[in-house]
Design a protein around this motif. Structure first.
Motif, PDB file in Angstrom:
ATOM      1  N   GLY A 122      81.133  96.974  59.789  1.00  0.00           N
ATOM      2  CA  GLY A 122      81.365  98.146  58.934  1.00  0.00           C
ATOM      3  C   GLY A 122      81.329  99.435  59.730  1.00  0.00           C
ATOM      4  N   GLY A 123      82.413 100.205  59.628  1.00  0.00           N
ATOM      5  CA  GLY A 123      82.523 101.443  60.416  1.00  0.00           C
ATOM      6  C   GLY A 123      82.334 102.689  59.584  1.00  0.00           C
ATOM      7  N   GLY A 124      81.397 102.650  58.602  1.00  0.00           N
ATOM      8  CA  GLY A 124      81.020 103.868  57.865  1.00  0.00           C
ATOM      9  C   GLY A 124      79.861 104.540  58.592  1.00  0.00           C
ATOM     10  N   ALA A 125      79.164 105.434  57.881  1.00  0.00           N
ATOM     11  CA  ALA A 125      78.090 106.199  58.518  1.00  0.00           C
ATOM     12  C   ALA A 125      77.065 105.279  59.186  1.00  0.00           C
ATOM     13  N   ALA A 126      76.622 104.242  58.481  1.00  0.00           N
ATOM     14  CA  ALA A 126      75.573 103.373  59.022  1.00  0.00           C
ATOM     15  C   ALA A 126      76.073 102.628  60.260  1.00  0.00           C
ATOM     16  N   GLY A 127      77.299 102.109  60.172  1.00  0.00           N
ATOM     17  CA  GLY A 127      77.836 101.330  61.284  1.00  0.00           C
ATOM     18  C   GLY A 127      78.141 102.192  62.492  1.00  0.00           C
ATOM     19  N   LEU A 128      78.696 103.373  62.247  1.00  0.00           N
ATOM     20  CA  LEU A 128      79.049 104.262  63.361  1.00  0.00           C
ATOM     21  C   LEU A 128      77.798 104.683  64.116  1.00  0.00           C
TER      22      LEU A 128
ATOM     23  N   PRO B 134      86.685 113.973  50.960  1.00  0.00           N
ATOM     24  CA  PRO B 134      87.714 114.395  49.993  1.00  0.00           C
ATOM     25  C   PRO B 134      87.126 115.126  48.796  1.00  0.00           C
ATOM     26  N   SER B 135      85.925 114.689  48.340  1.00  0.00           N
ATOM     27  CA  SER B 135      85.385 115.348  47.145  1.00  0.00           C
ATOM     28  C   SER B 135      85.004 116.805  47.456  1.00  0.00           C
ATOM     29  N   LYS B 136      84.486 117.030  48.667  1.00  0.00           N
ATOM     30  CA  LYS B 136      84.118 118.415  48.975  1.00  0.00           C
ATOM     31  C   LYS B 136      85.354 119.288  49.227  1.00  0.00           C
TER      32      LYS B 136
ATOM     33  N   GLN C 276      89.392  96.135  64.930  1.00  0.00           N
ATOM     34  CA  GLN C 276      89.884  96.406  63.582  1.00  0.00           C
ATOM     35  C   GLN C 276      90.233  95.085  62.926  1.00  0.00           C
ATOM     36  N   GLY C 277      89.401  94.692  61.986  1.00  0.00           N
ATOM     37  CA  GLY C 277      89.622  93.413  61.327  1.00  0.00           C
ATOM     38  C   GLY C 277      88.477  93.127  60.374  1.00  0.00           C
ATOM     39  N   TYR C 278      88.594  91.990  59.724  1.00  0.00           N
ATOM     40  CA  TYR C 278      87.599  91.633  58.718  1.00  0.00           C
ATOM     41  C   TYR C 278      86.585  90.663  59.331  1.00  0.00           C
ATOM     42  N   ALA C 279      85.310  91.043  59.245  1.00  0.00           N
ATOM     43  CA  ALA C 279      84.264  90.234  59.868  1.00  0.00           C
ATOM     44  C   ALA C 279      83.652  89.273  58.861  1.00  0.00           C
ATOM     45  N   LYS C 280      83.296  88.095  59.347  1.00  0.00           N
ATOM     46  CA  LYS C 280      82.636  87.120  58.473  1.00  0.00           C
ATOM     47  C   LYS C 280      81.536  86.438  59.281  1.00  0.00           C
TER      48      LYS C 280
ATOM     49  N   GLY D 132      78.529  98.742  53.359  1.00  0.00           N
ATOM     50  CA  GLY D 132      78.688  99.791  52.351  1.00  0.00           C
ATOM     51  C   GLY D 132      78.667  99.310  50.909  1.00  0.00           C
ATOM     52  N   ALA D 133      79.238 100.158  50.040  1.00  0.00           N
ATOM     53  CA  ALA D 133      79.242  99.869  48.600  1.00  0.00           C
ATOM     54  C   ALA D 133      80.637 100.150  48.051  1.00  0.00           C
ATOM     55  N   LYS D 134      80.850  99.719  46.818  1.00  0.00           N
ATOM     56  CA  LYS D 134      82.159  99.988  46.181  1.00  0.00           C
ATOM     57  C   LYS D 134      81.885 100.451  44.755  1.00  0.00           C
TER      58      LYS D 134
ATOM     59  N   THR E 246      89.261 104.867  40.489  1.00  0.00           N
ATOM     60  CA  THR E 246      87.882 105.042  40.980  1.00  0.00           C
ATOM     61  C   THR E 246      87.961 105.962  42.187  1.00  0.00           C
ATOM     62  N   SER E 247      86.811 106.237  42.777  1.00  0.00           N
ATOM     63  CA  SER E 247      86.827 107.083  43.981  1.00  0.00           C
ATOM     64  C   SER E 247      87.623 106.406  45.100  1.00  0.00           C
ATOM     65  N   ASP E 248      87.777 105.095  45.028  1.00  0.00           N
ATOM     66  CA  ASP E 248      88.562 104.398  46.060  1.00  0.00           C
ATOM     67  C   ASP E 248      90.057 104.660  45.908  1.00  0.00           C
TER      68      ASP E 248
ATOM     69  N   GLY F 198      78.787 104.512  38.905  1.00  0.00           N
ATOM     70  CA  GLY F 198      77.840 103.981  39.888  1.00  0.00           C
ATOM     71  C   GLY F 198      78.551 103.144  40.930  1.00  0.00           C
ATOM     72  N   ARG F 199      77.800 102.828  41.963  1.00  0.00           N
ATOM     73  CA  ARG F 199      78.396 102.071  43.074  1.00  0.00           C
ATOM     74  C   ARG F 199      77.519 100.867  43.394  1.00  0.00           C
ATOM     75  N   VAL F 200      78.170  99.771  43.697  1.00  0.00           N
ATOM     76  CA  VAL F 200      77.397  98.554  43.984  1.00  0.00           C
ATOM     77  C   VAL F 200      77.635  98.105  45.426  1.00  0.00           C
TER      78      VAL F 200
ATOM     79  N   ALA G 181      71.897  98.147  56.886  1.00  0.00           N
ATOM     80  CA  ALA G 181      71.660  99.593  56.786  1.00  0.00           C
ATOM     81  C   ALA G 181      72.745 100.228  55.935  1.00  0.00           C
ATOM     82  N   GLY G 182      72.393 101.363  55.329  1.00  0.00           N
ATOM     83  CA  GLY G 182      73.372 102.109  54.533  1.00  0.00           C
ATOM     84  C   GLY G 182      73.411 101.620  53.091  1.00  0.00           C
ATOM     85  N   ASP G 183      74.515 101.923  52.427  1.00  0.00           N
ATOM     86  CA  ASP G 183      74.655 101.599  50.995  1.00  0.00           C
ATOM     87  C   ASP G 183      74.435 100.113  50.712  1.00  0.00           C
TER      88      ASP G 183
HETATM   89  C1  LIG Z   1      83.105 110.368  45.515  1.00  0.00           C
HETATM   90  C2  LIG Z   1      81.929 110.231  46.417  1.00  0.00           C
HETATM   91  C3  LIG Z   1      81.300 111.346  46.861  1.00  0.00           C
HETATM   92  C4  LIG Z   1      80.204 111.229  47.713  1.00  0.00           C
HETATM   93  N1  LIG Z   1      79.583 112.365  48.148  1.00  0.00           N
HETATM   94  C5  LIG Z   1      78.536 112.257  48.979  1.00  0.00           C
HETATM   95  C6  LIG Z   1      77.906 113.420  49.481  1.00  0.00           C
HETATM   96  O1  LIG Z   1      78.297 114.527  49.159  1.00  0.00           O
HETATM   97  N2  LIG Z   1      76.865 113.284  50.315  1.00  0.00           N
HETATM   98  C7  LIG Z   1      76.391 112.045  50.696  1.00  0.00           C
HETATM   99  O2  LIG Z   1      75.439 111.965  51.455  1.00  0.00           O
HETATM  100  N3  LIG Z   1      76.974 110.920  50.234  1.00  0.00           N
HETATM  101  C8  LIG Z   1      78.027 110.999  49.395  1.00  0.00           C
HETATM  102  N4  LIG Z   1      78.641 109.858  48.962  1.00  0.00           N
HETATM  103  C9  LIG Z   1      78.082 108.561  49.373  1.00  0.00           C
HETATM  104  C10 LIG Z   1      78.518 108.170  50.786  1.00  0.00           C
HETATM  105  O3  LIG Z   1      79.903 108.150  50.864  1.00  0.00           O
HETATM  106  C11 LIG Z   1      77.941 106.806  51.141  1.00  0.00           C
HETATM  107  O4  LIG Z   1      76.559 106.809  50.910  1.00  0.00           O
HETATM  108  C12 LIG Z   1      78.193 106.464  52.590  1.00  0.00           C
HETATM  109  O5  LIG Z   1      79.561 106.400  52.837  1.00  0.00           O
HETATM  110  C13 LIG Z   1      77.529 105.130  52.938  1.00  0.00           C
HETATM  111  O6  LIG Z   1      77.846 104.762  54.244  1.00  0.00           O
HETATM  112  P1  LIG Z   1      77.806 103.228  54.695  1.00  0.00           P
HETATM  113  O7  LIG Z   1      78.011 103.225  56.148  1.00  0.00           O
HETATM  114  O8  LIG Z   1      76.616 102.570  54.160  1.00  0.00           O
HETATM  115  O9  LIG Z   1      79.027 102.539  53.944  1.00  0.00           O
HETATM  116  P2  LIG Z   1      80.576 102.860  53.919  1.00  0.00           P
HETATM  117  O10 LIG Z   1      80.880 104.262  54.232  1.00  0.00           O
HETATM  118  O11 LIG Z   1      81.057 102.332  52.617  1.00  0.00           O
HETATM  119  O12 LIG Z   1      81.165 101.982  55.092  1.00  0.00           O
HETATM  120  C14 LIG Z   1      81.229 100.591  55.022  1.00  0.00           C
HETATM  121  C15 LIG Z   1      82.428 100.120  55.798  1.00  0.00           C
HETATM  122  O13 LIG Z   1      82.313  98.725  55.986  1.00  0.00           O
HETATM  123  C16 LIG Z   1      83.613  98.180  55.963  1.00  0.00           C
HETATM  124  N5  LIG Z   1      83.472  96.748  55.705  1.00  0.00           N
HETATM  125  C17 LIG Z   1      82.930  96.156  54.608  1.00  0.00           C
HETATM  126  N6  LIG Z   1      82.937  94.833  54.762  1.00  0.00           N
HETATM  127  C18 LIG Z   1      83.472  94.577  55.972  1.00  0.00           C
HETATM  128  C19 LIG Z   1      83.725  93.396  56.691  1.00  0.00           C
HETATM  129  N7  LIG Z   1      83.427  92.213  56.214  1.00  0.00           N
HETATM  130  N8  LIG Z   1      84.284  93.488  57.905  1.00  0.00           N
HETATM  131  C20 LIG Z   1      84.586  94.684  58.432  1.00  0.00           C
HETATM  132  N9  LIG Z   1      84.363  95.833  57.792  1.00  0.00           N
HETATM  133  C21 LIG Z   1      83.804  95.783  56.578  1.00  0.00           C
HETATM  134  C22 LIG Z   1      84.314  98.947  54.855  1.00  0.00           C
HETATM  135  O14 LIG Z   1      85.719  98.907  55.017  1.00  0.00           O
HETATM  136  C23 LIG Z   1      83.738 100.349  55.051  1.00  0.00           C
HETATM  137  O15 LIG Z   1      84.589 101.143  55.848  1.00  0.00           O
HETATM  138  C24 LIG Z   1      79.751 109.948  48.115  1.00  0.00           C
HETATM  139  C25 LIG Z   1      80.413 108.807  47.672  1.00  0.00           C
HETATM  140  C26 LIG Z   1      81.503 108.933  46.841  1.00  0.00           C
HETATM  141  C27 LIG Z   1      82.192 107.708  46.385  1.00  0.00           C
END
Ligand SMILES: Cc1cc2nc3c(=O)[nH]c(=O)nc-3n(C[C@H](O)[C@H](O)[C@H](O)COP(=O)(O)OP(=O)(O)OC[C@H]3O[C@@H](n4cnc5c(N)ncnc54)[C@H](O)[C@@H]3O)c2cc1C
Length: 716
Positions: A242-248, A280-282, A343-347, A376-378, A394-396, A506-508, A543-545
């Motif tokens: 996962g390359g979101g905040a936690a993964g990065l 995008p929301s900001k 760049q790909g899907y991990a299992k 992350g979450a969805k 949805t936000s997605d 909400g997000r799960v 870690a993360g959502d």
């Molecule tokens: C509309 C909206 C507004 C928000 N505003 C704020 C805000 O103002 N401030 C704030 O702090 N938070 C905000 N958030 C919440 C914030 O976006 C999340 O808390 C944050 O992105 C969590 O980071 P994460 O790394 O846990 O997960 P994510 O950012 O969801 O990253 C997870 C990544 O994992 C990847 N992934 C999942 N499964 C796999 C797999 N099997 N293989 C490879 N990759 C995979 C996904 O594609 C995704 O890119 C907002 C959320 C939304 C929806």
């Protein structure tokens, strides 16, 4: 009153003991000198003697008086090994438990209230391992017994646990002392009874439960891994999914410390925050705010205008902002930083192996000593009949779908009264949509205090949002081109016609489809982790959502540090995630920002607090800017300047909060904030003025009366 009587009785008994020099009867010399007389009296009054001994022993230990050790030796001398051990064992345990209960009754509440924050960890430790600690303390003769009784009384350990563990824990020592007493003539001093080797044996016995616990943990771990074949060598030190905040952040940390790390992202680098969430929301909020300022320009002496704009351009700007920030999270940047990005899907295949279905169609398997799940979450989509058929966003999906529109949706329904729902509802209303916001609960922003919900609701309504609380969405219908949401309010159905519906309820956490279920990682709403973010498999972290309990970018990044460091260096030292000071903000207008407790949390948790509030309608800069709506509300410990929590509602509340976050994190009170120069005229002065309000309410009135007298006298 009850407390005072008990304290008085305890003090009277202790005072009597010392005043009448009763301690002299409990000396080794005295007992040796009177051995023959005591033995005679005991032979004549066997039962009374045993009973009296039992009662006096209980009294001595219950009142924490000196003499218990001598009495234990005396038990051996007069009662023999068997009865001596039985009587002393029960008397000492009952006495210790009474001392424990007295300490609990008289001192616990005030001490726990006074040092609530500092004792939190100790309390958690006692709740988890209290019996182990007590057993060790009883056997490792470092602390005097009476201190253990009193200190344990201050903790949440259960009385029955204290009693049973004390009885078992004190048995070995009792046996040694009573046995020594059977040879009273040869006992010269108390310290002589415990030889160094005996002390060492006691210490080892005391540590035994910990060693046993460790062994059990190791066995458990082995059992968890039993069905898997651990690779002999690993391709990577760390794989991050996962390359979101936690993964990065976690992969970056790994690269900084020169670990070989692979980050796998299935979709877009930057995750939800960059692509569908915060960014995008900001960006949207900013456009909406400018539109609002245009339409309310007359408040500033200018001419108000109805903003004319292309909605497509607004959404285009949102995507441009994402594109502008994208390089921060890009594959190129992370590759440069030393992270291998795939760049790909991990299992997950097993606890060390990840299979990646690469975007180019090929598959790759990699092994790693540790894995971090940062998937992350969805958005949660509730099972409302008709929702799938009628269609929803949805936000997605909304950023992509709305980018195709020339105008904002005419009639927009936002399902959900949480932060995301409120931010979106207000923004689209400001950009021209007729927004109905549906919330099942009695108020929006339910996590915040009711007054915050009220203020936010009022501001949304001022922007034209129809905020419908206590409205439950029960089904959706489509009649020709018209889409209808049916809601239930006060037992009656209402129909709301709409063009677009955004689901923001909400997000799960993402928990399925990537192997968690195949290898048996425990989940329940989120991936279940311990305080170190370890899952059932100690080499797999989350870690993360996906791990919760918070769903913010900054908490994801915060956890990422712990996950990465524990994953790479946990064999030397592990760090427990610190959730003590977590801030967050909702970027409605006015913003809502919070750290620590609000009133409803404090009340639910039974924590005593005082409230200090400063209204922004008094702040020069807020007045000048026409943003004088809102307040700074600080919860402090009663009578102290220690900050328990802060809620700020107002313009730039999110930017005002960090001063309090810093103060709470580093134990600085309101006096320190008051003593800090804040630039005039800024919004940040609100923090200082809130501290000033607290100071005024706690001014030493008696001293001020004397000061007034002094100044009167000085004037002659
Ligand atoms: C509309 C909206 C507004 C928000 N505003 C704020 C805000 O103002 N401030 C704030 O702090 N938070 C905000 N958030 C919440 C914030 O976006 C999340 O808390 C944050 O992105 C969590 O980071 P994460 O790394 O846990 O997960 P994510 O950012 O969801 O990253 C997870 C990544 O994992 C990847 N992934 C999942 N499964 C796999 C797999 N099997 N293989 C490879 N990759 C995979 C996904 O594609 C995704 O890119 C907002 C959320 C939304 C929806």
């Amino acid at each position: 009153m009850k407390k005072i009587i008990i304290i008085a009785v305890i003090f009277a008994a202790i005072a009597a003991f010392f005043a009448f020099d009763l301690g002299s009867f409990l000396s080794l010399e005295n007992i040796k000198a009177s051995q023959a007389d005591i033995a005679q009296w005991q032979a004549d009054n066997t039962f009374i003697a045993a009973l009296s001994f039992f009662a006096v022993y209980i009294a001595v230990t219950a009142l924490s008086l000196p003499g218990a050790a001598v009495m234990t030796i005396a038990a051996g001398a007069f009662l023999g090994l068997f009865w001596g051990v039985i009587i002393v064992s029960f008397a000492s345990t009952i006495g210790a438990t009474l001392a424990f209960l007295m300490s609990r009754f008289v001192l616990r509440d005030s001490i726990q209230n006074k040092f609530a924050e500092r004792l939190k960890l100790i309390n958690q430790g006692i709740e988890r391992d209290g019996a182990f600690y007590l057993f060790t303390l009883r056997l490792v003769p470092v602390f005097p017994f009476f201190l253990i009784n009193i200190l344990m009384g201050l903790t949440p350990i259960r009385t029955i646990t204290f009693f049973l563990v004390s009885q078992v824990g004190m048995l070995a020592g009792t046996l040694v002392f009573v046995n020594a007493g059977t040879q009273l003539a040869q006992v010269d001093s108390l310290s002589g009874i415990l030889s160094p080797s005996l002390l060492l044996s006691f210490a080892l016995l005391g540590l035994f439960p910990w060693i046993a616990k460790k062994i059990i943990a190791i066995l458990k771990q082995r059992k968890v891994y039993a069905k898997w074949n651990k690779p002999k060598q690993f391709d990577r030190n760390l794989i991050v999914i996962g390359g979101g905040a936690a993964g990065l952040v976690s992969s970056y940390i790994a690269a900084v410390v020169k670990a070989k790390v692979t980050l796998i992202e299935a979709h877009k680098m930057g995750g939800d925050c960059l692509n569908y969430g915060c960014v995008p929301s900001k960006a949207l909020i900013k456009s909406a705010k400018v539109a609002k300022q245009m339409s309310t320009a007359s408040h500033y002496g200018l001419q108000s205008v109805t903003p004319t704009f292309s909605f497509r351009n607004v959404m285009d700007r949102v995507h441009k902002i994402i594109a502008a920030i994208e390089p921060h999270d890009s594959v190129e940047r992370y590759t440069e930083l030393g992270v291998e990005v795939l760049q790909g899907y991990a299992k997950l295949v097993d606890p060390w192996t990840v299979e990646i279905s690469l975007n180019d169609g090929t598959t790759k398997r990699l092994t790693a000593r540790s894995i971090i799940i940062a998937a992350g979450a969805k958005p949660f989509v509730p099972p409302i009949p008709g929702l799938e058929e009628v269609g929803y966003l949805t936000s997605d999906t909304l950023w992509h779908e709305f980018a195709k529109l020339d105008d904002a949706p005419k009639r927009l329904v936002v399902l959900g009264g949480g932060p995301i729902g409120c931010e979106l509802a207000q923004s689209f209303a400001r950009l021209g949509s007729k927004v109905s916001q549906i919330e099942m609960a009695p108020r929006i922003m339910l996590r915040e205090d009711p007054e915050v919900s009220d203020l936010t609701k009022a501001s949304l309504e001022a922007d034209g949002v129809r905020v419908l609380t206590e409205h439950k969405a029960i089904r959706l219908e489509k009649h020709g081109d018209s889409k209808i949401l049916v809601v239930e309010f006060e037992g009656k159905e209402k129909h709301i016609e709409f063009d677009q519906l955004i689901c923001a309820v909400g997000r799960v956490a993402r928990l399925s489809g990537y192997g968690l279920e195949d290898i048996g990682v425990s989940t329940k709403n989120t991936v279940i982790t311990d305080g170190y973010l370890q899952t059932l498999y100690p080499n797999i972290f989350a870690a993360g959502d996906v791990a919760g309990p918070f769903q913010f970018t900054h908490t994801a990044a915060h956890q990422a540090w712990y996950a990465a460091v524990n994953a790479l260096f946990g064999q030397f030292k592990k760090f427990k995630v610190d959730y003590s000071v977590i801030p967050w903000a909702t970027f409605t207008d006015p913003e809502v920002a919070r750290v620590g407790l609000n009133e409803q949390d404090a009340q639910q948790q039974g924590i005593a607090y005082e409230v200090t509030r400063y209204g922004l309608d008094d702040l020069d800069r807020a007045i000048a800017d026409g943003t004088d709506q809102g307040f700074v509300k600080v919860l402090t410990k009663p009578g102290k300047d220690t900050i328990l929590g802060v809620t700020i509602v107002g313009a730039q509340a999110g930017d005002l909060l960090p001063e309090f976050v810093l103060a709470m994190k580093h134990g600085l009170g309101l006096n320190k904030i008051l003593g800090t120069i804040h630039t005039y005229p800024t919004m940040s002065e609100a923090n200082k003025y809130a501290a000033g309000e607290w100071k005024r309410a706690h001014a030493p009135q008696k001293i001020l009366v004397w000061l007034e007298k002094y100044h009167n006298w000085r004037r002659g």
